[in-house]
Design a protein around this motif. Structure first.
Motif, PDB file in Angstrom:
ATOM      1  N   ARG A 164      39.159 -35.967 -25.834  1.00 14.11           N
ATOM      2  CA  ARG A 164      40.561 -36.371 -26.035  1.00 14.11           C
ATOM      3  C   ARG A 164      40.569 -37.847 -26.403  1.00 14.11           C
ATOM      4  O   ARG A 164      40.026 -38.675 -25.671  1.00 14.11           O
ATOM      5  CB  ARG A 164      41.364 -36.141 -24.758  1.00 14.11           C
ATOM      6  CG  ARG A 164      42.826 -36.563 -24.880  1.00 14.11           C
ATOM      7  CD  ARG A 164      43.622 -36.011 -23.705  1.00 14.11           C
ATOM      8  NE  ARG A 164      44.962 -36.575 -23.649  1.00 14.11           N
ATOM      9  CZ  ARG A 164      45.367 -37.444 -22.730  1.00 14.11           C
ATOM     10  NH1 ARG A 164      44.531 -37.854 -21.792  1.00 14.11           N
ATOM     11  NH2 ARG A 164      46.596 -37.905 -22.738  1.00 14.11           N
ATOM     12  N   GLN A 202      47.396 -39.287 -30.639  1.00 22.44           N
ATOM     13  CA  GLN A 202      46.239 -38.761 -29.922  1.00 22.44           C
ATOM     14  C   GLN A 202      45.552 -37.684 -30.769  1.00 22.44           C
ATOM     15  O   GLN A 202      46.135 -37.168 -31.715  1.00 22.44           O
ATOM     16  CB  GLN A 202      46.657 -38.163 -28.579  1.00 22.44           C
ATOM     17  CG  GLN A 202      47.354 -39.171 -27.662  1.00 22.44           C
ATOM     18  CD  GLN A 202      47.602 -38.621 -26.282  1.00 22.44           C
ATOM     19  OE1 GLN A 202      46.864 -37.762 -25.808  1.00 22.44           O
ATOM     20  NE2 GLN A 202      48.616 -39.141 -25.600  1.00 22.44           N
ATOM     21  N   LEU A 204      42.371 -34.350 -30.438  1.00 23.24           N
ATOM     22  CA  LEU A 204      41.325 -33.586 -29.764  1.00 23.24           C
ATOM     23  C   LEU A 204      40.231 -33.333 -30.788  1.00 23.24           C
ATOM     24  O   LEU A 204      40.517 -32.869 -31.901  1.00 23.24           O
ATOM     25  CB  LEU A 204      41.879 -32.267 -29.226  1.00 23.24           C
ATOM     26  CG  LEU A 204      42.945 -32.394 -28.130  1.00 23.24           C
ATOM     27  CD1 LEU A 204      43.580 -31.043 -27.853  1.00 23.24           C
ATOM     28  CD2 LEU A 204      42.360 -32.981 -26.857  1.00 23.24           C
ATOM     29  N   SER A 237      38.237 -33.699 -22.652  1.00 21.81           N
ATOM     30  CA  SER A 237      39.407 -32.827 -22.566  1.00 21.81           C
ATOM     31  C   SER A 237      39.156 -31.730 -21.536  1.00 21.81           C
ATOM     32  O   SER A 237      38.008 -31.403 -21.218  1.00 21.81           O
ATOM     33  CB  SER A 237      39.667 -32.201 -23.937  1.00 21.81           C
ATOM     34  OG  SER A 237      40.614 -31.164 -23.830  1.00 21.81           O
ATOM     35  N   LYS A 238      40.236 -31.160 -21.027  1.00 25.45           N
ATOM     36  CA  LYS A 238      40.106 -30.002 -20.127  1.00 25.45           C
ATOM     37  C   LYS A 238      39.825 -28.729 -20.928  1.00 25.45           C
ATOM     38  O   LYS A 238      39.406 -27.726 -20.373  1.00 25.45           O
ATOM     39  CB  LYS A 238      41.392 -29.838 -19.316  1.00 25.45           C
ATOM     40  CG  LYS A 238      41.625 -30.978 -18.326  1.00 25.45           C
ATOM     41  CD  LYS A 238      42.960 -30.835 -17.624  1.00 25.45           C
ATOM     42  CE  LYS A 238      43.210 -32.024 -16.697  1.00 25.45           C
ATOM     43  NZ  LYS A 238      44.555 -31.976 -16.094  1.00 25.45           N
TER      44      LYS A 238
END
Length: 501
Positions: A164, A202, A204, A237-238
């Motif tokens: 992220r 942002q 990913l 990131s999750k």
């Protein structure tokens, strides 16, 4: 034995910054240098000691350690600056093997130079007790920093293939293609998704394996894309996998170039036999080139991304091109405005740069303006067409390309640092010394604003804060009062503030 392995065995006197000459008449030099004892069993077999060749002269211990961090715990380091070689000791053979295998397929680089990574003939990097890394502050600091990074990773719940990325202090636009070029330097990028959250840009970014993602995080976290701005903040990131539906300027799956763009017209044209959308950035367009784009310089062959917004659910009784120019001008330089003739609660607003359209969408979409919640989305139009000569327009279309009121004409303008969502408190500037608080409050009241509080800046009386009854009131007041003439030579400048009085 090869390279510096042989060199070390011959000299027996290696310091962490230079190679000491073992000439007989300078034997005492050995007392001032780090004595390295290296085992030489099973040359060429896997070892937790890694031999790195062709390093630049200026390379530090920290940079050598940095190469090993993504693969495991680094326990020792030795740099032979005079010989352009270094040794890195990992905590176990598994970490070392992962590192060597990785850099067999992907060339390691230090300061732009390709370096060569292989197993050392030696099984460990030994130093005697009196001449350890404690005698070399830079090596000690590098190893301590490496340990701190490993511990930090552990507390975050471990690495992942998806990063992220938050871009802070975004003065220049950062596009998906710019991110691709930067993150591809570390390894193969599979997918990217960009979005705006909490008023920050942002992304990913997914890599094929944990090692590459970890290397990218360690290498790029905290780096600036441009000088002193656009700082990358990177965390894991999750998510473990990105589901990309469209290949366009917001998302891209580089493993599947046949995904639709999400634009029905373009997708049907591609299906008929147009050029396939590869999702690859333009060759030769670098972040530096992107900075040129931020300055309004279009590169040869560079497509013009969409800069046009569709604004709907407007109050027909209140809306004018000038009002939209002023409101959207808080978030970018408005070039043209067109209120639709047959649907006057809709308008097209053309900004000068694509990232300004994103700022306007994130800050103004669903904002209550003149009693209605407006909607702000990207338009399918690439430009706002001016009416042809002689064609009736009733003043619904206006060109602002030469307006003196643009806030962001200068690349890197400080105004980019003061962009905030609409708020009940407005920031006023360019106030002449002859104008007092009551005059300003009266001017706002005359414009229909309910003034709750007012405060001059203590150190700069040219600026002040004025607090109104609501965010909606502040939006209306900004539209009416920005560029309001306060004196013969001074016009008020109004923007939204993050502060309250």
């Amino acid at each position: 034995m090869r390279g510096s392995d042989e060199l070390l065995a011959q000299t027996g006197a290696v310091s962490n910054g230079s190679v000491m000459s073992p000439a007989p008449n300078h034997a005492d030099n050995n007392n001032d240098a780090k004595k390295v004892k290296l085992d030489t069993k099973n040359p060429g077999a896997p070892s937790r000691v890694i031999h790195i060749r062709n390093i630049p002269n200026e390379v530090t211990e920290a940079e050598i350690v940095h190469l090993g961090i993504p693969f495991g715990k680094v326990t020792n380091v030795l740099v032979l600056k005079g010989k352009n070689q270094a040794f890195l000791e990992m905590s176990d053979e598994v970490s070392a093997t992962t590192m060597v295998n990785y850099f067999t397929n992907c060339t390691a680089q230090l300061r732009g130079r390709a370096v060569y990574v292989q197993f050392s003939n030696h099984k460990e990097l030994k130093t005697d007790q009196t001449h350890s890394n404690a005698q070399n502050p830079s090596a000690q600091a590098a190893l301590q920093a490496a340990q701190a990074l490993v511990n930090q990773t552990d507390t975050q719940g471990g690495p992942n293939t998806v990063l992220r990325v938050i871009v802070e202090h975004m003065i220049y636009p950062v596009t998906l293609d710019v991110l691709y070029q930067i993150f591809s330097r570390v390894g193969k990028v599979l997918k990217i998704v960009t979005f705006t959250k909490n008023n920050t840009f942002q992304a990913l970014i997914q890599y094929p394996d944990v090692v590459t993602a970890q290397a990218a995080k360690m290498t790029l976290d905290g780096q600036n894309i441009y000088n002193a701005c656009c700082t990358l903040r990177i965390e894991y990131s999750k998510l473990s996998n990105l589901n990309v539906k469209y290949n366009n300027d917001k998302s891209r799956d580089y493993t599947n170039p046949n995904l639709p763009t999400g634009d029905p017209a373009l997708d049907s044209a591609l299906a008929i036999g147009g050029m396939p959308f590869t999702g690859m950035p333009l060759a030769g367009v670098t972040p530096t080139a992107a900075a040129l784009g931020a300055a309004g310089i279009r590169l040869p062959g560079q497509p013009s991304p969409n800069c046009v917004l569709l604004v709907s659910n407007l109050n027909e009784e209140m809306v004018t091109p000038d009002a939209l120019f002023t409101l959207f001008g808080v978030y970018g330089d408005v070039q043209r405005v067109k209120i639709l003739f047959n649907k006057k609660d809709n308008a097209l607003v053309q900004m000068s740069e694509p990232h300004q359209t994103q700022l306007a969408i994130s800050h103004l979409d669903k904002m209550k303006t003149w009693g209605k919640q407006i909607r702000v989305t990207l338009s399918k139009h690439q430009t706002v067409q001016l009416p042809k000569e002689g064609q009736p327009d009733a003043g619904l279309t206006k060109d602002y390309s030469n307006s003196p009121l643009h806030r962001f004409k200068k690349p890197g303008s400080k105004n980019y640092q003061n962009i905030y969502p609409p708020s009940a408190t407005l920031h006023l500037s360019n106030i002449p010394p002859t104008v007092d608080e009551e005059q300003i409050k009266d001017a706002f009241a005359h414009a229909g604003a309910n003034v709750k509080a007012f405060k001059f800046f203590p150190k700069d009386r040219k600026m002040a804060l004025i607090q109104l009854g609501s965010v909606e009131e502040a939006i209306a007041a900004l539209i009416k009062m920005h560029n309001f003439q306060l004196s013969d030579s001074s016009h008020l400048r109004v923007s939204f503030s993050k502060s309250t009085i």
